[in-house]
Design a protein around this motif. Structure first.
Motif, PDB file in Angstrom:
ATOM      1  N   LEU A 291       0.608  -1.234  -0.041  1.00 52.28           N
ATOM      2  CA  LEU A 291      -0.070  -0.047   0.125  1.00 52.28           C
ATOM      3  C   LEU A 291       1.138   1.191   0.042  1.00 52.28           C
ATOM      4  O   LEU A 291       0.565   2.223  -0.605  1.00 52.28           O
ATOM      5  N   SER A 292       1.905   1.070   0.524  1.00 54.97           N
ATOM      6  CA  SER A 292       2.965   2.548   0.757  1.00 54.97           C
ATOM      7  C   SER A 292       3.276   2.937  -0.598  1.00 54.97           C
ATOM      8  O   SER A 292       3.938   3.728  -0.788  1.00 54.97           O
ATOM      9  N   ARG A 293       3.269   1.772  -1.580  1.00 57.21           N
ATOM     10  CA  ARG A 293       3.819   2.266  -3.138  1.00 57.21           C
ATOM     11  C   ARG A 293       2.845   3.046  -3.688  1.00 57.21           C
ATOM     12  O   ARG A 293       2.946   3.828  -4.531  1.00 57.21           O
ATOM     13  N   VAL A 294       1.494   2.930  -3.282  1.00 57.79           N
ATOM     14  CA  VAL A 294       0.458   3.475  -3.844  1.00 57.79           C
ATOM     15  C   VAL A 294      -0.071   4.899  -3.098  1.00 57.79           C
ATOM     16  O   VAL A 294      -0.934   5.498  -3.517  1.00 57.79           O
ATOM     17  N   LEU A 295       0.232   4.828  -1.778  1.00 58.18           N
ATOM     18  CA  LEU A 295      -0.259   5.959  -1.125  1.00 58.18           C
ATOM     19  C   LEU A 295       0.759   6.629  -0.377  1.00 58.18           C
ATOM     20  O   LEU A 295       1.761   6.115  -0.025  1.00 58.18           O
ATOM     21  N   PRO A 296       0.449   8.236  -0.060  1.00 61.45           N
ATOM     22  CA  PRO A 296       1.416   8.978   0.661  1.00 61.45           C
ATOM     23  C   PRO A 296       1.416   8.186   2.136  1.00 61.45           C
ATOM     24  O   PRO A 296       0.380   7.719   2.660  1.00 61.45           O
ATOM     25  N   ALA A 297       2.506   8.441   3.081  1.00 58.39           N
ATOM     26  CA  ALA A 297       2.387   8.009   4.455  1.00 58.39           C
ATOM     27  C   ALA A 297       1.307   8.511   5.244  1.00 58.39           C
ATOM     28  O   ALA A 297       0.664   7.673   5.971  1.00 58.39           O
ATOM     29  N   ALA A 298       0.792   9.745   4.821  1.00 55.98           N
ATOM     30  CA  ALA A 298      -0.183  10.475   5.646  1.00 55.98           C
ATOM     31  C   ALA A 298      -1.573   9.667   5.336  1.00 55.98           C
ATOM     32  O   ALA A 298      -2.458  10.120   6.029  1.00 55.98           O
ATOM     33  N   SER A 299      -1.721   8.902   4.543  1.00 61.31           N
ATOM     34  CA  SER A 299      -2.853   8.296   4.030  1.00 61.31           C
ATOM     35  C   SER A 299      -2.812   6.711   4.496  1.00 61.31           C
ATOM     36  O   SER A 299      -3.845   6.052   4.055  1.00 61.31           O
ATOM     37  N   LEU A 300      -2.161   6.566   5.427  1.00 67.28           N
ATOM     38  CA  LEU A 300      -1.945   4.743   5.538  1.00 67.28           C
ATOM     39  C   LEU A 300      -1.553   4.831   6.979  1.00 67.28           C
ATOM     40  O   LEU A 300      -0.468   5.297   7.516  1.00 67.28           O
ATOM     41  N   LEU A 301      -2.357   4.171   7.795  1.00 56.59           N
ATOM     42  CA  LEU A 301      -2.145   4.178   9.293  1.00 56.59           C
ATOM     43  C   LEU A 301      -2.269   2.578   9.718  1.00 56.59           C
ATOM     44  O   LEU A 301      -2.840   1.815   9.343  1.00 56.59           O
ATOM     45  N   HIS A 302      -1.175   2.389  10.351  1.00 56.85           N
ATOM     46  CA  HIS A 302      -0.877   0.919  10.914  1.00 56.85           C
ATOM     47  C   HIS A 302      -0.441   0.566  12.279  1.00 56.85           C
ATOM     48  O   HIS A 302      -0.261  -0.385  12.659  1.00 56.85           O
ATOM     49  N   ASP A 303      -0.160   2.016  12.811  1.00 64.22           N
ATOM     50  CA  ASP A 303       0.210   1.791  14.384  1.00 64.22           C
ATOM     51  C   ASP A 303      -1.103   1.753  15.316  1.00 64.22           C
ATOM     52  O   ASP A 303      -2.101   2.470  15.099  1.00 64.22           O
ATOM     53  N   LEU A 304      -1.005   0.923  16.262  1.00 67.81           N
ATOM     54  CA  LEU A 304      -2.197   0.739  17.037  1.00 67.81           C
ATOM     55  C   LEU A 304      -2.849   2.000  17.667  1.00 67.81           C
ATOM     56  O   LEU A 304      -3.980   2.061  17.667  1.00 67.81           O
ATOM     57  N   GLU A 305      -2.036   3.200  18.062  1.00 67.21           N
ATOM     58  CA  GLU A 305      -2.731   4.165  18.437  1.00 67.21           C
ATOM     59  C   GLU A 305      -3.423   4.809  17.364  1.00 67.21           C
ATOM     60  O   GLU A 305      -4.362   5.695  17.594  1.00 67.21           O
ATOM     61  N   ASP A 306      -2.742   5.015  16.018  1.00 64.82           N
ATOM     62  CA  ASP A 306      -3.454   5.488  15.030  1.00 64.82           C
ATOM     63  C   ASP A 306      -4.888   4.828  14.473  1.00 64.82           C
ATOM     64  O   ASP A 306      -5.801   5.194  13.903  1.00 64.82           O
ATOM     65  N   LEU A 307      -4.739   3.412  15.004  1.00 64.37           N
ATOM     66  CA  LEU A 307      -5.983   2.586  14.400  1.00 64.37           C
ATOM     67  C   LEU A 307      -7.037   2.341  15.420  1.00 64.37           C
ATOM     68  O   LEU A 307      -8.248   2.492  14.982  1.00 64.37           O
ATOM     69  N   ARG A 308      -6.843   2.834  16.571  1.00 60.51           N
ATOM     70  CA  ARG A 308      -7.932   2.706  17.507  1.00 60.51           C
ATOM     71  C   ARG A 308      -9.401   3.567  17.274  1.00 60.51           C
ATOM     72  O   ARG A 308     -10.370   3.225  17.243  1.00 60.51           O
TER      73      ARG A 308
END
Lengths: 354, 504
Positions: free
Chosen positions: B29-46
């Motif tokens: 996914l990081s190949r098609v999305l900028p970092a700000a559009s991709l969440l995968h750390d627990l605190e961001d997913l909550r």
């Protein structure tokens, strides 16, 4: 389950096993519409009658073989109606055929089409399974809305055995106004009126004359007449006009040139193709009598944001309906396969591929 | 034909996605999305762990927040290739857990699709992105004397994409229809990454009409990227009648009488006495507190039309035994009449620590029976229930009052709710009128539909999504689940979130 449904189910199962095409037929009043009829006839007319009708619920459940005229008479007795004004191209049309064809009359733009009034359906699919979708209530989001999806499927997904339809009260008052204006002015004016709180229930433009039907509460119709001007038609003449359009008995529909139905956005420009034209549905339905080449008509309809159907005069042809974009065609083929894996129901009636 | 072989695997048992490789998914996914559009750390997913069904919590593996349709296409292609579940999400206001994340899946948030692309006033349509709020459409159309008619109670927050997914209703459906009746075109992306348009700017399309299949499909068939809605001319005037009844059955009969007289009111709502008392204490709408039920009946249109209709409604309600009938004298009073009805959900939250909102729809004529049965259930479960209804279309919102901190209360509330749903089906109705099945009502789907019909639903799903990756486990129960239903109850908790949003 009724014996007839059981018998149909068994017959369909046997036909599927033998890959024997079946031609589902109600009154046969729309046999001219769509691709050729192929297969052993399976007649629905024996399965008739109103199963449930409580006027205060605004719902009626009907067996597929019930004559449309009988249903409409029963509703009229309670001062209600099928608001989408289904056409009666000949006597004997059935409720099942009405839903399968998915054709609506002059009121379409104001209230919605057949699918907007379908609430539930019993379908016998290509496995002979009896399926029940939707129900008899206005609001229902349990499961995919397959019953509305059946509207206009031309019997290619299964045998529609019963349908539940939303019905509406008949308008208290109605009036038809006549205006003289050219096509461009009429198309503009129809869109302007549709953006205002006016009780417009139908419109037709042909040869420099626009007719507008108003339906609703007496006060609303009177106020609109006062505001819009125009010349009021006598009620009897108005009834003949709208019935003639609904049932294609108007002289526009007589003749031998192919009849095309162009379904376009209401604000689309004039069709501007050779041939005679009649505009309905506030500009969203343009009838064309023309022997212009199929491809020319299709290209023009698509350019206007819509599609073109060879409505009459295409008997036996396989290109009656507008071709689909590839991803949509694939989805439709998958759905046909999901309901009719042996491909036995009305093959080729909608598209040659399914 | 008809052998189980032509049923998709996911129709029998839910697929096991535990082998999904998070690192691989994130790197793809990081190949098609900028970092700000991709969440995968627990605190961001909550923040994504639930929707409006707040106690059904599940942290997703990854959240993607694309900004363009091209990104949605790429995301879906990656998920299809890697076999990753995808749960699309709008504002997360849904009440049935439809946007509950998948443990081994991706939440595809459309929150950044917020643009109103075009208001075409002359043709009465708006083209909007799916993350646009329902009310924002009407606000943008207001200068042209137009509005978007469906008004789900959460309209200040819910998005049009979510409305399409749920086929949302509101209080004006009887006259103005549901979401499906107010859509022209939905543009979406299939799990294969194909862009498809359902419907068109014309009033019909060639071939099968897939718009009704996609509308209300709870994110199971495609991901919506653009919606074209119909706009409706704003009525010149609206006026409301408030009627009190000393008996709920009489009030139900009055509703039937109004409709039998050929009147389709713009809104027709009913509240029972406990609901009236709860809201009156909260908003002081001036409701009669001694009434067993009150009805609100709204008329809209031209001043002449409204005057005519209100007079007829008034006469019918009086003839139906109303103990009191009031007609709003001005806009302020009309809004006061509605304030109480619209505050029913927060009012329930005020008199009880928790409430559980049901959504069955029944034929209107069975209303009295349903209310009597609910009264019996209150005794059976020793739990209170206050009742608000969209009476015009038979859609009930019983609010079961409970305390999640009391041991066993939640379970009892669920059992109470399940019994109401089962009765809705038995009375000829449906388990959900407008909130969707999601995960909340998935067991009761087994009661409403027989196996052949459920199989057909699974085949429809497979026609769009053969691997069963879009929102797996929602809306349509597996055959195994239906076999188990009755023997076990879900252990899930049922508290609904967003207590601050009006719900009606």
């Amino acid at each position: 389950m009724s014996e007839l449904i059981q018998a149909w189910s068994e017959r369909i199962r046997a036909a599927a096993a033998n890959r024997q095409p079946l031609c589902i037929r109600g009154g046969g009043t729309k046999a001219f519409y769509g691709g050729p009829e192929v297969g052993e006839p399976i007649l629905t007319d024996a399965y008739r009658g109103i199963v449930n009708y409580a006027p205060s619920e605004l719902v009626v459940t009907v067996r597929a073989g019930t004559p449309l005229a009988d249903l409409e008479a029963a509703l009229a007795a309670e001062n209600q109606m099928l608001a989408f004004e289904p056409p009666h191209f000949a006597d004997g049309g059935t409720v099942g055929g009405c839903v399968a064809a998915g054709l609506a009359g002059p009121r379409r733009a104001a209230v919605g089409g057949v699918r907007d009034f379908v609430l539930g359906a019993t379908l016998i699919d290509g496995r002979g399974d009896v399926l029940r979708f939707g129900g008899e209530v206005m609001k229902n989001v349990a499961g995919y809305d397959v019953s509305r999806f059946l509207a206009g499927s031309l019997g290619t997904l299964g045998l529609i055995a019963e349908v539940s339809l939303k019905v509406l009260p008949r308008p208290v008052a109605e009036a038809t106004l006549r205006f003289e204006m050219d096509e461009a002015a009429a198309l503009h004016q129809l869109n302007v009126w549709a953006g205002q709180p006016l009780p417009v229930s139908a419109s037709v433009w042909r040869g420099g004359v626009l007719h507008l039907r108003l339906s609703g509460a007496g006060a609303a119709v009177d106020a609109a007449i006062a505001r819009l001007g125009g010349e009021r038609l006598a009620d009897a003449a108005a009834a003949v006009l709208w019935r003639g359009l609904r049932d294609h008995r108007d002289d526009f529909f007589a003749g031998t040139l192919p009849l095309w139905r162009l379904s376009v956005p209401s604000d689309a420009l004039a069709v501007a193709l050779p041939g005679e034209q009649l505009v309905e549905w506030g500009g969203a339905q343009r009838w064309l009598r023309s022997d212009a080449p199929v491809v020319e008509i299709r290209v023009r309809a698509a350019a206007l944001g819509g599609h073109a159907t060879l409505f009459r005069g295409g008997a036996g042809r396989s290109d009656v309906f507008h071709p689909l974009p590839a991803p949509m065609q694939a989805l439709q083929r998958n759905l046909k396969q999901a309901f009719d894996p042996a491909g036995i129901f009305n093959p080729g009636r909608l598209y040659p591929e399914f | 034909m008809g052998e189980p072989a032509d049923l998709p695997d996911f129709s029998v048992a839910e697929r096991d996605f535990s082998t999904v490789d998070k690192a691989r998914l994130v790197s793809s996914l990081s190949r098609v999305l900028p970092a700000a559009s991709l969440l995968h750390d627990l605190e961001d997913l909550r923040p994504y762990e639930c929707d409006g069904m707040s106690a059904l919590r599940q942290v997703p593996m990854v959240v993607a927040l694309p900004e363009t349709e091209a990104q949605v296409v790429e995301i879906l292609k990656i998920c299809a290739a890697l076999g990753v579940p995808v749960v699309a999400r709008g504002a997360g206001t849904g009440l049935s857990g439809g946007a509950q994340p998948h443990k081994f899946g991706l939440v595809l948030s459309l929150a950044r699709f917020k643009k109103i692309i075009r208001i075409d006033a002359h043709a009465r349509r708006a083209v909007v992105q799916p993350g646009v709020r329902n009310l924002a459409i009407s606000e943008a159309a207001a200068p042209f004397g137009l509005y978007y008619a469906p008004d789900p109670s959460s309209q200040i927050a819910c998005t049009i994409g979510g409305n399409v997914a749920e086929n949302s209703g509101g209080v004006h459906c009887l006259k103005y229809g549901l979401t499906i009746h107010n859509l022209l075109k939905v543009r979406g992306v299939t799990i294969a990454g194909e862009i498809v348009e359902f419907g068109s700017l014309a009033l019909d399309t060639p071939g099968y009409d897939l718009l009704p299949l996609v509308t209300g499909s709870e994110g199971m068939l495609a991901v919506v990227t653009e919606v074209t809605v119909k706009l409706t001319p704003k009525p010149q005037l609206a006026q409301c009648v408030l009627a009190a009844f000393d008996d709920v059955v009489k009030a139900g009969e009055a509703v039937a009488a109004v409709i039998a007289a050929g009147i389709i009111p713009a809104g027709l709502e009913m509240m029972d006495q406990p609901a009236t008392a709860a809201v009156e204490e909260f908003v002081h709408a001036g409701y009669p507190l001694d009434a067993e039920a009150i009805l609100l009946c709204e008329s809209d249109g031209t001043p002449e039309e409204v005057a005519e209709e209100i007079a007829r409604v008034r006469a019918i309600l009086e003839a139906s035994g109303a103990t009191e009938v009031r007609v709003s004298r001005d806009e302020g009073e009309r809004l006061r009449f509605w304030a109480g009805r619209k505050a029913a959900f927060p009012a329930a939250g005020r008199i009880s620590p928790d409430y559980y909102c049901m959504d069955g729809t029944i034929p209107r004529k069975r209303l009295g029976e349903m209310l009597k049965a609910i009264q019996q259930m209150e005794k059976k479960y020793s739990m209170r229930c206050i009742n608000v209804f969209h009476a015009g279309d038979g859609n009930l919102h019983p609010l079961i009052l409970f305390d999640a901190n009391k041991p066993g209360d939640q379970h009892t509330a669920e059992a109470f709710g399940a019994e109401i749903l089962e009765l809705s089906v038995a009375l000829g109705g449906t388990i959900t009128g407008e909130h969707g099945v999601g995960i909340e009502k998935i067991n009761q789907m087994c009661s409403q539909f027989a196996t052949p019909t459920l199989n057909a639903f699974h085949r429809v799903k497979a026609a769009f999504d053969p691997q069963g990756l879009l929102n797996p486990g929602k809306a349509i129960p597996t055959l195994n689940r239906c076999a188990e239903y009755g023997r076990e109850r879900m252990g899930a908790n049922v508290v609904q979130a967003h207590p601050d949003l009006p719900r009606f």
